[in-house]
Structure formats: C-alpha cells, structure tokens
Design a protein around this motif. Structure first.
Motif, PDB file in Angstrom:
ATOM      1  N   UNK A   2       0.834  -1.198   0.000  1.00 54.02           N
ATOM      2  CA  UNK A   2       0.000   0.000   0.000  1.00 54.02           C
ATOM      3  C   UNK A   2       0.872   1.253   0.000  1.00 54.02           C
ATOM      4  N   UNK A   3       0.236   2.410  -0.171  1.00 49.92           N
ATOM      5  CA  UNK A   3       0.936   3.692  -0.072  1.00 49.92           C
ATOM      6  C   UNK A   3       1.726   3.734   1.234  1.00 49.92           C
ATOM      7  N   UNK A   4       2.931   4.220   1.257  1.00 49.22           N
ATOM      8  CA  UNK A   4       3.718   4.813   0.167  1.00 49.22           C
ATOM      9  C   UNK A   4       4.657   3.825  -0.504  1.00 49.22           C
ATOM     10  N   UNK A   5       4.351   2.528  -0.388  1.00 50.13           N
ATOM     11  CA  UNK A   5       5.226   1.530  -1.011  1.00 50.13           C
ATOM     12  C   UNK A   5       4.462   0.744  -2.072  1.00 50.13           C
TER      13      UNK A   5
END
Lengths: 145, 143
Positions: free
Chosen positions: A14-17
């Motif tokens: 998920x965000x930020x990855x």
C-alpha cells in the motif's frame, strides 16, 4: 476494464510503497501490463531527476505478486509475498516526473513460487529495464520465538 | 559518519544510517537500523511489518554511492546490471550491516559485491556492475 482494475485489490503493498497504480491488461497464463505515475510519490523517492532503479524493479515485482496469485491462488490470511531473486539489466534512466509501463510474463509457476520475466518502458516506449524475478509465497510466522 | 551528509538524496530516501568504514580491508561498511516507524513500512504492509527486500538493495546501492563519492565523481558511474538474492526477511528491531567490496574490472568497468547481515545471518547478497558514463561512446569513436 473495471475487472482488470480490480486486480489491484490482490496487491498487499500500500501507499507509500505501492509502485503500481493501474492494471491495463491481463491475459491468463500469458501477460500482465500495468502502469505507475511516480509524481505523487516524488517527494519521498529522493527528489532526483531520475527514479531510483530499485523503484522500477519493485514495481515489476509488485506486478509479479498479482500475477502469481492469478496463476495460482489468492493470498490467504497468514501469508505474504517475498522476493527470492532478481536479475535486472538497466538500459536507460526513468524520468521521475513521467509514468512508467510494466509488462510481465510467467516463465515457470509452482504452487507457492513462480519465475517471471518482463521489462519496464517509458511512456514514449524507451526500454528502461529488463528483469527476471522469482517470487515466493511465505508464511508470516511469529516473531515471538 | 552520517550517510545523509554524503548521499545526494532527500529524506526519506536515505536507506543507510551510518558509514562505518570506507576503505578497510573488509570493504565499505554501513549500518541501517530497522524501525517500525520507518516511512515505507506503512505500506509494507499495513497490518504487519517486513522491511522490503528492494530497500535492502537500495541500501547496498547507497553504500556503493558513498564509496564512489568519496573517491571520484560518483555521477559518472552508471549501473547496468543488478543481481540480488533475498535470503531472510528483515524485521523491525533488526540492525542490518552492509559490507560491499569492489572488483575493478578495468578503468571503465567496476563490479561491486555486497551483502547485508543481521547478526551472523546473511539476509541479502547483491552484485551491481557499473560502467563509466561516456566511456563506451569514447571507445567507439576511437575505432
């Protein structure tokens, strides 16, 4: 297209990855294409003119995580995807303010691991990177031992 | 030596905390302390934390970058091949020690072999090959 886009729900990152934001094509047993616009994450990726090459490889690996589940079965609670091996050849730099396009195809698939090959291109179709990746499904286990 | 003072990247894209050695016989040595509060662990994954393998590769790239910055114009060296094997998951609370050794092929090509260690366990091994930018074109023009 909505069904293709819903494939992103298979991705645990998920965000930020998360370095994939749109699945554009899936052909069973054959191919997945996806795109990533790095601009919203640019402040967190070093602020250079070029995207770090590890972001390109990770994005391709995230496509592999979706493709592994589609070609075997979805992850169940207690499982996580792990990268086993990467062999990448870098052809050109990726601009940090331009979308990139992934294309990945399965080479070998077992029950809980798979090998894929693919490449990353710029929106103007420049080859940026080619790679072979091995992805495995692992048990999360417990860190209390 | 604080790595963030050497590297040309803005936080949070600084994947090593400290350079311990630049030129010892062991090679170039750096450290990264893994914490649950690491920025990218928010998404890897929301319900549990595993340090992303690709950020271990980035840690080794940045260790090499510190070494190159120390001795030359690092921007002239461009990587063209990365091979990596991920041997064990890295979790919050771990301290990763990166050790990188350089094998200079010739004036224009260099190969770095790196590994990441948590205590006595090797968690990753990486090979990254570099070429000096412009050398290939200059070599071609000479022929």
């Amino acid at each position: 297209m909505d069904n293709v886009q819903r494939l992103l729900e298979l991705l645990p990152q998920q965000y930020p990855f998360r370095f994939v934001d749109k699945v554009t094509l899936y052909e069973q047993g054959s191919l997945m294409q996806a795109t990533f616009n790095p601009v919203p994450l640019q402040p967190y990726l070093g602020r250079g003119d070029s995207l770090p090459v590890t972001v390109l490889i990770e994005g391709l690996a995230q496509v592999a995580v979706m493709l592994t589940q589609l070609e075997t079965r979805p992850l169940v609670p207690g499982e996580m995807p792990l990268l086993g091996k990467v062999q990448a050849t870098i052809s050109d730099e990726a601009a940090s303010d331009q979308p990139i396009c992934y294309e990945l195809a399965p080479e070998r698939i077992w029950q809980r691991q798979a090998v894929f090959s693919g490449h990353v291109r710029s929106v103007d179709d420049r080859l940026l990177l080619s790679a072979t990746l091995a992805v495995a499904i692992a048990d999360k286990g417990s860190d209390s031992s | 030596m604080r790595a963030e003072h050497i590297l040309p990247y803005a936080k949070p894209w600084v994947m090593i905390d400290q350079i311990r050695e630049l030129d010892c016989t062991e090679g170039t040595v750096s450290m990264k302390l893994i914490s649950s509060s690491d920025f990218f662990l928010q998404g890897h994954f929301p319900a549990y934390s595993v340090y992303p393998g690709m950020l271990l590769v980035e840690g080794i790239r940045q260790t090499i970058n510190c070494k190159l910055q120390h001795e030359t114009d690092a921007s002239k060296w461009k990587e063209h091949t990365i091979h990596s094997r991920f041997l064990q998951p890295v979790l919050p609370g771990d301290s990763v020690k990166y050790i990188v050794q350089r094998n200079q092929v010739d004036e224009h090509d260099a190969v770095f072999h790196g590994a990441g260690w948590v205590d006595e366990h090797k968690v990753i091994q990486v090979m990254i090959a570099y070429r000096k930018e412009g050398e290939e074109n200059e070599a071609n023009s000479r022929h």
